[in-house]
Enzyme design. Structure first.
Site: not given
Length: 136
Positions: A68, A105, A108, A112, A121, A123
């Site tokens: 990704c 933060h 996310h 998947d 996942r 990310c």
């Protein structure tokens, strides 16, 4: 970090502690460009901590190459170190991941990931992480 409650830090204190990219990602919910982060293709053994407050977030054993463009993990080190929030920015519906201690933060989480490892996942932006190598 020397402050026991990082949620009480002012904006100026965060700017002083973090690099401009870390501040953008961690405090402004920004992101680094795909495939540019320090930990995207990094697979050493150890632990990943929050770059803002030092909380242990992920183990290297949960990291995998998702393709990704950002570091991907199948699960956090502990469920309580992560907060999840609905994110509807940029016309998308996603689940934002924040540090449970300081509220920064991180990235996310998507459904998947590898099915045999729970199907998630995480990310995560490299700028949100500090890596500590495993002791040999």
């Amino acid at each position: 970090m020397d402050n026991p409650d990082p949620r009480s830090l002012t904006d100026a204190e965060w700017r002083e502690r973090l690099s401009p990219m870390q501040y953008h990602v961690l405090r402004e919910a920004g992101t680094e460009r795909a495939f540019t982060g320090e930990y995207d293709k990094f697979y050493d053994e150890g632990e990943y901590h929050c770059a803002a407050c030092g909380t242990q977030l992920f183990y290297s054993t949960a990291k995998y190459n998702s393709g990704c463009g950002w570091p991907a993990f199948t699960k956090p080190a502990d469920e309580e170190v992560i907060e999840e929030h609905r994110d509807t920015s940029y016309g998308m519906i996603r689940t934002e991941v924040r540090c449970g201690k300081c509220g920064s933060h991180l990235g996310h989480v998507f459904p998947d990931g590898p099915p045999e490892q729970g199907g998630l996942r995480y990310c995560i932006n490299s700028a949100a992480l500090i890596f500590t190598p495993a002791e040999s």
